[in-house]
Design an enzyme around this catalytic site. Structure first.
Site, mmCIF file in Angstrom:
data_model
loop_
_atom_site.group_PDB
_atom_site.id
_atom_site.type_symbol
_atom_site.label_atom_id
_atom_site.label_comp_id
_atom_site.label_asym_id
_atom_site.label_seq_id
_atom_site.Cartn_x
_atom_site.Cartn_y
_atom_site.Cartn_z
ATOM 1 N N LYS A 26 65.579 29.024 70.458
ATOM 2 C CA LYS A 26 65.729 27.992 71.504
ATOM 3 C C LYS A 26 64.516 27.981 72.442
ATOM 4 O O LYS A 26 64.084 26.910 72.892
ATOM 5 C CB LYS A 26 67.016 28.223 72.300
ATOM 6 C CG LYS A 26 68.305 28.022 71.500
ATOM 7 C CD LYS A 26 68.441 26.626 70.939
ATOM 8 C CE LYS A 26 69.852 26.319 70.472
ATOM 9 N NZ LYS A 26 69.936 25.093 69.661
ATOM 10 N N TYR A 62 68.741 33.604 68.045
ATOM 11 C CA TYR A 62 69.106 32.306 68.630
ATOM 12 C C TYR A 62 68.286 32.023 69.891
ATOM 13 O O TYR A 62 67.713 30.934 70.040
ATOM 14 C CB TYR A 62 70.605 32.321 68.933
ATOM 15 C CG TYR A 62 71.154 31.100 69.632
ATOM 16 C CD1 TYR A 62 71.526 29.972 68.909
ATOM 17 C CD2 TYR A 62 71.343 31.094 71.018
ATOM 18 C CE1 TYR A 62 72.061 28.855 69.553
ATOM 19 C CE2 TYR A 62 71.879 29.989 71.660
ATOM 20 C CZ TYR A 62 72.239 28.867 70.931
ATOM 21 O OH TYR A 62 72.771 27.771 71.572
ATOM 22 N N THR A 102 83.555 23.697 74.773
ATOM 23 C CA THR A 102 83.805 23.340 73.372
ATOM 24 C C THR A 102 84.762 24.390 72.803
ATOM 25 O O THR A 102 84.855 25.507 73.326
ATOM 26 C CB THR A 102 82.503 23.364 72.545
ATOM 27 O OG1 THR A 102 81.989 24.703 72.528
ATOM 28 C CG2 THR A 102 81.443 22.425 73.100
ATOM 29 N N SER A 104 68.896 25.887 75.049
ATOM 30 C CA SER A 104 69.965 26.636 75.720
ATOM 31 C C SER A 104 69.438 27.321 76.966
ATOM 32 O O SER A 104 68.294 27.787 77.000
ATOM 33 C CB SER A 104 70.521 27.703 74.774
ATOM 34 O OG SER A 104 71.365 28.594 75.484
HETATM 35 N N1 LIG Z 1 78.241 24.177 73.364
HETATM 36 C C1 LIG Z 1 77.559 24.885 74.259
HETATM 37 O O1 LIG Z 1 78.078 25.366 75.262
HETATM 38 C C2 LIG Z 1 76.076 25.108 74.061
HETATM 39 C C3 LIG Z 1 75.386 25.951 74.936
HETATM 40 C C4 LIG Z 1 74.014 26.118 74.756
HETATM 41 C C5 LIG Z 1 73.356 25.438 73.735
HETATM 42 N N2 LIG Z 1 74.064 24.644 72.887
HETATM 43 C C6 LIG Z 1 73.328 23.974 71.830
HETATM 44 O O2 LIG Z 1 73.614 22.587 71.883
HETATM 45 C C7 LIG Z 1 73.640 22.036 70.588
HETATM 46 C C8 LIG Z 1 74.939 21.314 70.359
HETATM 47 O O3 LIG Z 1 76.040 22.156 70.552
HETATM 48 P P1 LIG Z 1 77.393 21.904 69.763
HETATM 49 O O4 LIG Z 1 78.442 22.670 70.499
HETATM 50 O O5 LIG Z 1 77.547 20.432 69.487
HETATM 51 O O6 LIG Z 1 77.030 22.676 68.397
HETATM 52 P P2 LIG Z 1 77.881 22.776 67.055
HETATM 53 O O7 LIG Z 1 77.667 24.139 66.520
HETATM 54 O O8 LIG Z 1 79.271 22.261 67.288
HETATM 55 O O9 LIG Z 1 77.129 21.729 66.099
HETATM 56 C C9 LIG Z 1 75.937 21.962 65.462
HETATM 57 C C10 LIG Z 1 75.882 21.033 64.249
HETATM 58 O O10 LIG Z 1 74.614 21.213 63.609
HETATM 59 C C11 LIG Z 1 74.832 21.119 62.222
HETATM 60 N N3 LIG Z 1 73.740 21.812 61.528
HETATM 61 C C12 LIG Z 1 73.348 23.098 61.641
HETATM 62 N N4 LIG Z 1 72.328 23.351 60.805
HETATM 63 C C13 LIG Z 1 72.073 22.180 60.148
HETATM 64 C C14 LIG Z 1 71.139 21.792 59.141
HETATM 65 N N5 LIG Z 1 70.256 22.675 58.621
HETATM 66 N N6 LIG Z 1 71.157 20.527 58.702
HETATM 67 C C15 LIG Z 1 72.045 19.617 59.205
HETATM 68 N N7 LIG Z 1 72.969 19.923 60.150
HETATM 69 C C16 LIG Z 1 72.971 21.200 60.622
HETATM 70 C C17 LIG Z 1 76.173 21.835 61.999
HETATM 71 O O11 LIG Z 1 76.771 21.457 60.751
HETATM 72 C C18 LIG Z 1 76.970 21.340 63.211
HETATM 73 O O12 LIG Z 1 77.711 20.173 62.929
HETATM 74 C C19 LIG Z 1 73.387 23.176 69.612
HETATM 75 O O13 LIG Z 1 72.026 23.187 69.251
HETATM 76 C C20 LIG Z 1 73.736 24.404 70.436
HETATM 77 O O14 LIG Z 1 73.026 25.557 70.018
HETATM 78 C C21 LIG Z 1 75.401 24.452 73.027
#
Ligand SMILES: NC(=O)c1ccc[n+]([C@@H]2O[C@H](COP(=O)([O-])OP(=O)(O)OC[C@H]3O[C@@H](n4cnc5c(N)ncnc54)[C@H](O)[C@@H]3O)[C@@H](O)[C@H]2O)c1
Length: 240
Positions: free
Chosen positions: A143, A139, A174, A125
């Site tokens: 990261k 968090y 999202t 992130s």
């Molecule tokens: N969406 C954003 O704007 C944004 C910004 C910065 C970073 N991120 C990072 O990008 C990545 C993807 O984002 P996203 O929006 O698709 O996230 P999300 O929260 O929609 O999806 C994360 C997935 O990881 C799975 N998960 C969590 N812990 C788990 C475990 N122990 N075993 C198996 N599955 C597990 C959850 O069930 C979920 O389906 C994440 O790591 C998030 O932190 C996203």
């Protein structure tokens, strides 16, 4: 292989990889149907991660790309002064331990695939590259550790043909991101003054960046943390 495949970005990447002709294995801790083969595993549990990779390679015969999308933002994660140890550990497990285990047990199969090569991409992130008064500190610390793990693994494996990179996602459009701002009226306006492009990134842009890192087009890129944030981490002042 897409870990955390039920994530909004995970699903967009699964669709993009499928369009490119890949056989996609999707893994998540919840029941789902993402990918040509959908598996359920807790990626923070070592025996489950080992068994999952073993099953995938037995069934498909090879492994070329690992995209570690999993992550968690916890409602109890605030300043380190106010965060419980239980929350801290839950957040480290989902964001960092899971990526450590996925790399530990997945990369040996990339090494076994002929010709040796392959690409590992870890979700991080932009928040790990900036100090923030409102940081969810478990968090952001997790990261930042993902970025360092990526850097070290990328260099460690550089002569093997296996590349390891991270993506520093900025705010990607999202439902969860939108909900944060919908719950806090005025918060988006306060944030937008720091966003040079003045908008969220799209899911297509997120999936495109992952596809680039998965492909030979990024063949000379390893140990890197690619900022996908519309310029936020590079900006001091922004356009009016
Ligand atoms: N969406 C954003 O704007 C944004 C910004 C910065 C970073 N991120 C990072 O990008 C990545 C993807 O984002 P996203 O929006 O698709 O996230 P999300 O929260 O929609 O999806 C994360 C997935 O990881 C799975 N998960 C969590 N812990 C788990 C475990 N122990 N075993 C198996 N599955 C597990 C959850 O069930 C979920 O389906 C994440 O790591 C998030 O932190 C996203």
């Amino acid at each position: 292989m897409i870990n955390g495949a039920v994530g909004v970005i995970g699903q967009a990447v699964a669709e993009r990889f499928s369009r490119e002709g890949a056989v996609v294995v999707g893994v998540d801790k919840v029941e789902h149907s993402v990918g040509d083969r959908s598996m359920r595993a807790d990626l923070a549990d070592e025996p489950q991660v080992e068994a999952m990779y073993d099953a995938v390679v037995r069934e498909h015969g090879r492994l070329d790309v690992i995209y570690n999308n999993m992550g968690l933002m916890d409602a109890g994660d605030h300043s380190a002064l106010d965060t419980s140890l239980e929350t801290w550990r839950r957040v480290q497990d989902a964001n960092l331990t899971s990526i450590f285990l996925s790399c530990k047990h997945g990369i040996p199969y990339l090494r076994d695939t002929e010709p040796v090569g392959g690409s590992v991409i870890n979700a991080a992130s932009f928040l790990s590259a900036l100090g923030s008064a409102t940081a969810p500190m478990a968090y952001t610390a997790a990261k930042a550790a993902v970025v360092q793990l990526t850097r070290d693994l990328g260099v460690h494996l550089a002569r093997s043909g296996i590349r390891v990179n991270a993506v520093l996602f900025g705010p990607i459009e999202t439902p969860a991101q939108r909900a944060v701002f919908d719950r806090n009226p005025g918060a988006l306006d306060k944030r937008l003054v720091h966003w040079p492009m003045g908008r969220f990134g799209t899911l297509d842009e997120a999936a495109g960046a992952i596809a680039f890192l998965a492909s030979d087009d990024s063949g000379f890129l390893t140990a890197a943390a690619l900022p996908l944030d519309g310029g936020i981490t590079e900006a001091f002042t922004v356009p009016d």
